[in-house]
Design an enzyme around this catalytic site. Structure first.
Site, mmCIF file in Angstrom:
data_model
loop_
_atom_site.group_PDB
_atom_site.id
_atom_site.type_symbol
_atom_site.label_atom_id
_atom_site.label_comp_id
_atom_site.label_asym_id
_atom_site.label_seq_id
_atom_site.Cartn_x
_atom_site.Cartn_y
_atom_site.Cartn_z
ATOM 1 N N TYR A 1 0.850 -1.187 0.000
ATOM 2 C CA TYR A 1 0.000 0.000 0.000
ATOM 3 C C TYR A 1 0.886 1.238 0.000
ATOM 4 O O TYR A 1 1.864 1.314 0.741
ATOM 5 C CB TYR A 1 -0.922 -0.034 1.230
ATOM 6 C CG TYR A 1 -1.471 1.313 1.632
ATOM 7 C CD1 TYR A 1 -2.285 2.048 0.766
ATOM 8 C CD2 TYR A 1 -1.174 1.864 2.873
ATOM 9 C CE1 TYR A 1 -2.769 3.295 1.127
ATOM 10 C CE2 TYR A 1 -1.663 3.104 3.251
ATOM 11 C CZ TYR A 1 -2.460 3.817 2.370
ATOM 12 O OH TYR A 1 -2.937 5.048 2.735
ATOM 13 N N LEU A 2 0.559 2.198 -0.851
ATOM 14 C CA LEU A 2 1.346 3.414 -1.013
ATOM 15 C C LEU A 2 0.646 4.577 -0.318
ATOM 16 O O LEU A 2 -0.448 4.963 -0.714
ATOM 17 C CB LEU A 2 1.499 3.706 -2.511
ATOM 18 C CG LEU A 2 2.547 4.728 -2.920
ATOM 19 C CD1 LEU A 2 3.947 4.227 -2.586
ATOM 20 C CD2 LEU A 2 2.444 5.015 -4.407
ATOM 21 N N ALA A 3 1.272 5.115 0.725
ATOM 22 C CA ALA A 3 0.704 6.236 1.477
ATOM 23 C C ALA A 3 1.405 7.528 1.083
ATOM 24 O O ALA A 3 2.625 7.562 0.959
ATOM 25 C CB ALA A 3 0.864 5.995 2.973
ATOM 26 N N TYR A 4 0.625 8.595 0.896
ATOM 27 C CA TYR A 4 1.204 9.894 0.539
ATOM 28 C C TYR A 4 0.626 11.033 1.370
ATOM 29 O O TYR A 4 1.083 12.156 1.284
ATOM 30 C CB TYR A 4 0.989 10.195 -0.959
ATOM 31 C CG TYR A 4 -0.469 10.141 -1.355
ATOM 32 C CD1 TYR A 4 -1.301 11.225 -1.123
ATOM 33 C CD2 TYR A 4 -1.018 9.001 -1.931
ATOM 34 C CE1 TYR A 4 -2.648 11.175 -1.461
ATOM 35 C CE2 TYR A 4 -2.349 8.938 -2.265
ATOM 36 C CZ TYR A 4 -3.172 10.035 -2.027
ATOM 37 O OH TYR A 4 -4.497 9.975 -2.345
ATOM 38 N N SER B 1 -2.065 11.531 5.131
ATOM 39 C CA SER B 1 -2.028 11.375 6.593
ATOM 40 C C SER B 1 -1.488 10.004 7.019
ATOM 41 O O SER B 1 -1.018 9.854 8.142
ATOM 42 C CB SER B 1 -3.410 11.617 7.200
ATOM 43 O OG SER B 1 -4.348 10.681 6.715
ATOM 44 N N GLU C 1 -10.688 5.896 4.437
ATOM 45 C CA GLU C 1 -10.564 6.649 3.184
ATOM 46 C C GLU C 1 -11.912 6.907 2.508
ATOM 47 O O GLU C 1 -11.954 7.560 1.468
ATOM 48 C CB GLU C 1 -9.629 5.913 2.198
ATOM 49 C CG GLU C 1 -8.222 5.680 2.706
ATOM 50 C CD GLU C 1 -7.420 6.967 2.880
ATOM 51 O OE1 GLU C 1 -7.884 8.042 2.458
ATOM 52 O OE2 GLU C 1 -6.315 6.890 3.442
#
Length: 149
Positions: free
Chosen positions: A6-9, A11, A78
């Site tokens: 999973y790619l977080a950008y 919060s 989300e």
């Protein structure tokens, strides 16, 4: 057990927040998403982070290994599928390209500035990952509603 990258950008760069939200998620490491830009959408001081294709720009991200239970928690957080959709994108991890899941906001929401609290949560994530804070500040500037906000 099936693990997903999973790619977080936004919060979810914030380690404390992710530990609370997804206790079984493990940070894999930083990654750069090429040809995308970070923006804030939602309007009225309640804007949240999203990414959109943009040639020549990059978005610093944090890769996480998540379990199906983590993904359910993230879906809820989300607002999937109403606010965000899931897409697969490729990023470089070390020397190899990996495919990873990312949440991207659905079309139709206006640009706008994030709340101070939301911004500070992301800023903490940028600082702990040693990302370029200039990219985050630029995203806020780029998201000011039609340049009048």
């Amino acid at each position: 057990m099936n693990k997903t990258l999973y790619l977080a950008y936004g919060s979810n760069l914030n380690l404390e927040q992710m530990v609370h939200r997804c206790p079984t998620a493990k940070p894999v490491g930083p990654a750069l998403l090429k040809d995308y830009q970070l923006l804030f959408r939602g309007g009225h001081g309640g804007s949240v982070a999203t990414i959109e294709p943009f040639k020549g720009k990059t978005v610093p991200c944090l890769l996480w290994e998540i379990t199906p239970a983590d993904e359910v928690a993230l879906d809820r957080y989300e607002g999937f599928p109403f606010l965000y959709r899931k897409e697969m994108v490729k990023v470089k991890l070390g020397k190899k390209n990996v495919e990873t899941m990312v949440y991207i906001m659905n079309e139709g929401r206006p640009l706008g500035a994030p709340s101070c609290y939301y911004y500070s949560v992301i800023l903490d994530g940028y600082k702990s990952a040693d990302f370029d804070i200039g990219i985050l500040k630029q995203a806020v500037e780029d998201s000011k509603e039609d340049g009048n906000g």
